[in-house]
Enzyme design. Structure first.
Site, PDB file in Angstrom:
ATOM      1  N   LYS A   1       0.814  -1.216   0.000  1.00 37.61           N
ATOM      2  CA  LYS A   1       0.000   0.000   0.000  1.00 37.61           C
ATOM      3  C   LYS A   1       0.849   1.269   0.000  1.00 37.61           C
ATOM      4  O   LYS A   1       0.606   2.184  -0.806  1.00 37.61           O
ATOM      5  CB  LYS A   1      -0.921  -0.014   1.223  1.00 37.61           C
ATOM      6  CG  LYS A   1      -1.664   1.277   1.482  1.00 37.61           C
ATOM      7  CD  LYS A   1      -2.599   1.131   2.655  1.00 37.61           C
ATOM      8  CE  LYS A   1      -1.869   0.869   3.946  1.00 37.61           C
ATOM      9  NZ  LYS A   1      -1.136   2.054   4.440  1.00 37.61           N
ATOM     10  N   THR A   2       1.827   1.348   0.895  1.00 45.19           N
ATOM     11  CA  THR A   2       2.640   2.562   0.981  1.00 45.19           C
ATOM     12  C   THR A   2       3.422   2.781  -0.308  1.00 45.19           C
ATOM     13  O   THR A   2       3.575   3.918  -0.770  1.00 45.19           O
ATOM     14  CB  THR A   2       3.596   2.482   2.183  1.00 45.19           C
ATOM     15  OG1 THR A   2       2.834   2.262   3.380  1.00 45.19           O
ATOM     16  CG2 THR A   2       4.394   3.766   2.327  1.00 45.19           C
TER      17      THR A   2
ATOM     18  N   ASP B   1      -4.646   8.151   3.440  1.00 46.68           N
ATOM     19  CA  ASP B   1      -4.233   6.799   3.798  1.00 46.68           C
ATOM     20  C   ASP B   1      -5.075   6.299   4.967  1.00 46.68           C
ATOM     21  O   ASP B   1      -5.569   7.093   5.776  1.00 46.68           O
ATOM     22  CB  ASP B   1      -2.750   6.819   4.177  1.00 46.68           C
ATOM     23  CG  ASP B   1      -2.153   5.433   4.288  1.00 46.68           C
ATOM     24  OD1 ASP B   1      -2.732   4.492   3.702  1.00 46.68           O
ATOM     25  OD2 ASP B   1      -1.120   5.282   4.942  1.00 46.68           O
ATOM     26  N   GLU B   2      -5.258   4.999   5.064  1.00 48.73           N
ATOM     27  CA  GLU B   2      -6.015   4.372   6.153  1.00 48.73           C
ATOM     28  C   GLU B   2      -7.411   4.991   6.273  1.00 48.73           C
ATOM     29  O   GLU B   2      -7.874   5.337   7.366  1.00 48.73           O
ATOM     30  CB  GLU B   2      -5.254   4.501   7.484  1.00 48.73           C
ATOM     31  CG  GLU B   2      -3.835   3.948   7.463  1.00 48.73           C
ATOM     32  CD  GLU B   2      -3.776   2.425   7.430  1.00 48.73           C
ATOM     33  OE1 GLU B   2      -4.840   1.777   7.325  1.00 48.73           O
ATOM     34  OE2 GLU B   2      -2.662   1.878   7.494  1.00 48.73           O
TER      35      GLU B   2
ATOM     36  N   GLN C   1      -9.604  -3.926   8.137  1.00 46.71           N
ATOM     37  CA  GLN C   1      -8.640  -3.476   9.140  1.00 46.71           C
ATOM     38  C   GLN C   1      -9.125  -2.231   9.879  1.00 46.71           C
ATOM     39  O   GLN C   1      -8.335  -1.484  10.451  1.00 46.71           O
ATOM     40  CB  GLN C   1      -7.283  -3.198   8.484  1.00 46.71           C
ATOM     41  CG  GLN C   1      -6.667  -4.438   7.849  1.00 46.71           C
ATOM     42  CD  GLN C   1      -5.296  -4.168   7.261  1.00 46.71           C
ATOM     43  OE1 GLN C   1      -4.319  -3.950   7.975  1.00 46.71           O
ATOM     44  NE2 GLN C   1      -5.224  -4.179   5.935  1.00 46.71           N
TER      45      GLN C   1
ATOM     46  N   ARG D   1       0.202  -9.326  10.789  1.00 44.27           N
ATOM     47  CA  ARG D   1       1.486  -8.674  11.064  1.00 44.27           C
ATOM     48  C   ARG D   1       2.637  -9.685  10.937  1.00 44.27           C
ATOM     49  O   ARG D   1       3.790  -9.286  10.848  1.00 44.27           O
ATOM     50  CB  ARG D   1       1.544  -8.093  12.482  1.00 44.27           C
ATOM     51  CG  ARG D   1       0.486  -7.058  12.871  1.00 44.27           C
ATOM     52  CD  ARG D   1       0.374  -5.944  11.901  1.00 44.27           C
ATOM     53  NE  ARG D   1      -0.698  -6.199  10.955  1.00 44.27           N
ATOM     54  CZ  ARG D   1      -0.893  -5.514   9.841  1.00 44.27           C
ATOM     55  NH1 ARG D   1      -0.067  -4.550   9.504  1.00 44.27           N
ATOM     56  NH2 ARG D   1      -1.903  -5.799   9.028  1.00 44.27           N
TER      57      ARG D   1
END
Length: 750
Positions: A34-35, A217-218, A248, A600
């Site tokens: 994503k980043t 973002d997010e 998430q 994670r």
């Protein structure tokens, strides 16, 4: 020219990166790059002629913002794009337009502690019996209302809701106290910014024109106030690109609204939707468990997670006798892997639902000599000594801030007691004065004793001397605060571990100030420093390169990854939490929280529960979490460790299993007082000594000058050949400033 930005990307990533105009929804599964997609898209816009000033990227943590900034700089050197947290963006907007919401531009941002103090006064002012509802209940409800973009005048509690009626009275009183002190809390930053954008069309239009390409973002973690800000910036130029994953969304308890991302296509019918489904992080075994778990949720956007990574070992489900066996066995496993050279401590993480579950692990790690860092315990900028010192800076910057003045007026103790403060406050209320203004009138207040008035007068003189330094470099201002107030000196001669730690933290704050000065190249400003230190996030003090096992809550783990993850206490009442028991939406959020924890893990994952657990003073037989029934257990390795538990082992600690080189480390700040000692012979000599590196000099150091004799460094500032020291000499008392590279000062040897 820009094709290099697409190299190494999969087809979905390329589609997202190369999209330019129009709304864009990127549904990004965990570990899907994503980043990388967001930063490459910014670089793509820049290389296709979009001016840097037209781009605004918003995220949630300082770490994420800094990571995005540095990546963009590497991709397109020399282009400065504004990458900011939501709160920092709102703070800057509010500085420019503070008057529109009844504030001045030098407003103070209250941390949770200061906001709690103001709320306590508001409850008293509203004449609410504190026994009816505790401070946290009222504060949480007000915070929720602000996150939902609800102003005090708009709030109508539902009938038969006692807490709502209390909040209806306290909320406006609390806001009035904040305004009186020219202060805001964290929630106000977003609330005020959203209000300005809603009520001032010309400002909204100007910002929309300036930031024609907005990236968020997010997005699944945005609340309604943040949603309103993003929408307001994307009306005339609807080039809003949001990235996130409904699976998430784990912050509903603090106002996040998963519907913002689920309904994005309704807000922007012409949106392009791109699904990032390929996972680059986890093994097939881990991803399979995660996919099976989250598929049970109803409020989501379906996607098919897949990976080309190796199968990896099966996910382990382990049952322990109790919490001590759970902690001890995991600590021994980590210690063994480190001792054998198979892994380093930093490759392990232990996740839990609530902070209280960390204690058995801290104990087990200490007994076995396993180094660890505890994340989201007490962050650096929330420690009492740091808040005390920063409070002086806040009073210098915002003299109207009564709450902060109350914090420092007798810290450290200077003989100004509660009665004196109450009489000052009464005088201020009677005459429409702030507390500092009332203190200036101290000698005219008949109810104040002469001695008390004298102490108050000295305090006012102290604040005035410090305020005169407001334009100096931050390290210098802080140095003078510590010297003039005597705050640091109170810990210099104390030997307790707690006091030495506080002293070390104060010295670390000087390092923070120096680094701030270096980053701003001589243009550092007090308001920017206060803003930066006020908006530090939950995990901004996590040290990724520190060679220690990480202990953290599942909420804190978001955005991180580790080779090996232990997800503990997967039990009813803990995960899912007992508060979610009768609420289907909250159970779904708890399942998302477990999904976040699982994803994670890169290489190995262990999930565990204890047959019996001591928690909150009670010993109970546990019930395994309902979420365990959602997992593909036939594909997992299940181990029942209850038969292997050895009660005698739990009664006496075993010897460390690996070398002291891995000493326990639950804290991150170290140092000892920087006072140097010398002999009489050394003081008497005038021999020519070699030049001293300016960086050798530290706050409070005793130094010698051939002409002025012995002195103590009161403040430092600058770097390299321009680094200066302000020195208070002993006999006769005199203050002077020196350029350290000129060699006139000598530190006394240890």
């Amino acid at each position: 020219m820009s094709d290099h930005l697409l190299e190494g990307l999969n087809p979905a990533q390329r589609e997202a990166v190369s999209h330019i105009e129009g709304p864009l929804l990127i549904l990004a599964g965990p570990g899907s790059g994503k980043t990388r997609v967001v930063t490459h898209r910014i670089a793509w816009l820049l290389e296709h002629g979009v001016a840097p000033a037209r781009i605004l990227a918003l995220t949630f943590t300082n770490k994420a913002a800094e990571e995005m900034r540095s990546r963009v700089e590497r991709l397109v050197p020399g282009h400065s794009v504004w990458v900011s947290t939501y709160h920092r963006f709102a703070a800057r907007l509010l500085r420019r337009h503070a008057g529109l919401v009844g504030l001045e531009e030098n407003y103070t941002i209250y941390d949770a502690d200061m906001a709690g103090r103001a709320l306590r006064r508001a409850i008293e002012r509203a004449r609410i019996d504190p026994a009816m509802f505790n401070l946290d209940q009222i504060g949480s409800r007000i915070s929720w209302l602000k996150s939902q973009f609800t102003l005090p005048e708009d709030y109508e509690p539902r009938p038969g809701y006692p807490l709502g009626e209390v909040v209806r009275r306290v909320y406006p009183a609390y806001q009035s106290l904040l305004a009186q002190s020219n202060a805001v809390d964290f929630d106000d930053l977003l609330l005020h910014a959203a209000t300005i954008l809603r009520d001032c069309p010309e400002i909204r239009q100007s910002l929309d024109e300036r930031h024609q390409f907005v990236l968020v973002d997010e997005y699944q973690d945005t609340n309604l106030a943040q949603y309103a800000i993003a929408r307001a910036l994307s009306v005339d130029y609807p080039n809003l690109a949001v990235t996130g994953d409904p699976d998430q969304s784990i912050y509903g308890w603090r106002g996040a609204h998963v519907g913002n991302i689920l309904e994005f296509e309704k807000d922007y019918p012409q949106v392009r939707v791109v699904r990032l489904e390929q996972n680059y992080r986890s093994t097939k075994s881990i991803l399979r468990v995660a996919d099976e778990l989250i598929a049970r949720n109803l409020r989501r956007k379906k996607k098919r997670l897949y990976t080309e990574n190796a199968q990896g070992p099966p996910v382990r489900l382990v049952i322990y006798a109790d919490q001590n066996d759970e902690a001890r066995a995991i600590a021994e496993r980590i210690a063994g892997d480190v001792a054998s050279g198979r892994r380093r401590p930093r490759q392990f993480a232990v996740f839990y639902r609530v902070n209280a579950l960390s204690l058995p692990f801290e104990r087990a790690f200490r007994e076995l000599g396993v180094p660890y860092q505890l994340v989201q315990g007490m962050e650096f900028f929330q420690r009492k000594e740091i808040r005390d010192v920063l409070a002086y800076l806040q009073v210098i910057h915002n003299p109207r801030d009564d709450e902060t003045l109350l914090r420092v007026i007798n810290t450290p103790a200077r003989g100004i007691g509660r009665t004196t403060v109450e009489r000052l406050a009464d005088h201020g209320v009677s005459n429409g004065l702030s507390l500092l203004e009332a203190a200036r009138d101290c000698r005219a207040i008949s109810s104040l004793a002469k001695r008390a008035a004298g102490q108050v007068g000295k305090f006012v003189d102290l604040i005035d001397r410090l305020a005169a330094l407001a334009d100096a470099p931050m390290e210098e201002i802080l140095g003078h605060v510590l010297t003039e107030t005597g705050y640091k000196e109170q810990y210099n001669n104390r030997e307790s571990e707690e006091d030495q730690q506080r002293l070390a933290n104060i010295e670390e704050l000087l390092t923070v100030a120096r680094e701030f000065d270096e980053r701003h190249a001589g243009e550092a400003r007090l308001d920017e420093f206060l803003e930066e230190t006020s908006l530090v996030g939950d995990t901004d003090d996590w040290e990724a390169e520190s060679d220690r096992v990480t202990l953290m809550t599942l909420h804190a783990s978001k955005g991180l990854e580790f080779p090996v993850v232990f997800l503990i206490a997967v039990e009813e009442g803990l995960l899912p939490h007992e508060r979610a028991r009768d609420n289907a939406d909250q159970v779904e959020e708890e399942r998302r929280l477990m999904f976040v924890g699982i994803t994670r893990a890169r290489e190995e994952l262990q999930i565990s529960y204890a047959f019996q657990r001591d928690f909150r003073g009670q010993r109970k037989i546990t019930i395994p979490s309902r979420f365990l029934m959602d997992l593909p257990r036939r594909e997992m390795e299940t181990v029942d460790q209850r038969d292997h538990a050895r009660p005698s082992d739990r009664e006496s600690p075993a010897a460390p299993v690996f070398a002291p080189a891995f000493a326990p480390a639950a804290t991150t700040f170290s140092s000892t007082p920087s006072i140097r000692l010398t002999t009489a012979a050394e003081l008497a000599g005038d021999a020519v000594l070699p030049a001293v590196d300016p960086d050798e000099f530290t706050q409070d150091m005793i130094v010698r000058h051939n002409q002025f004799g012995l002195g103590r460094i009161a403040a430092l500032s600058g770097n390299g050949t321009t680094r200066t020291a302000t020195v208070d000499f002993i006999a006769p008392p005199e203050r002077r400033r020196f350029v350290l590279s000129e060699g006139e000062l000598r530190p006394l040897k240890r």
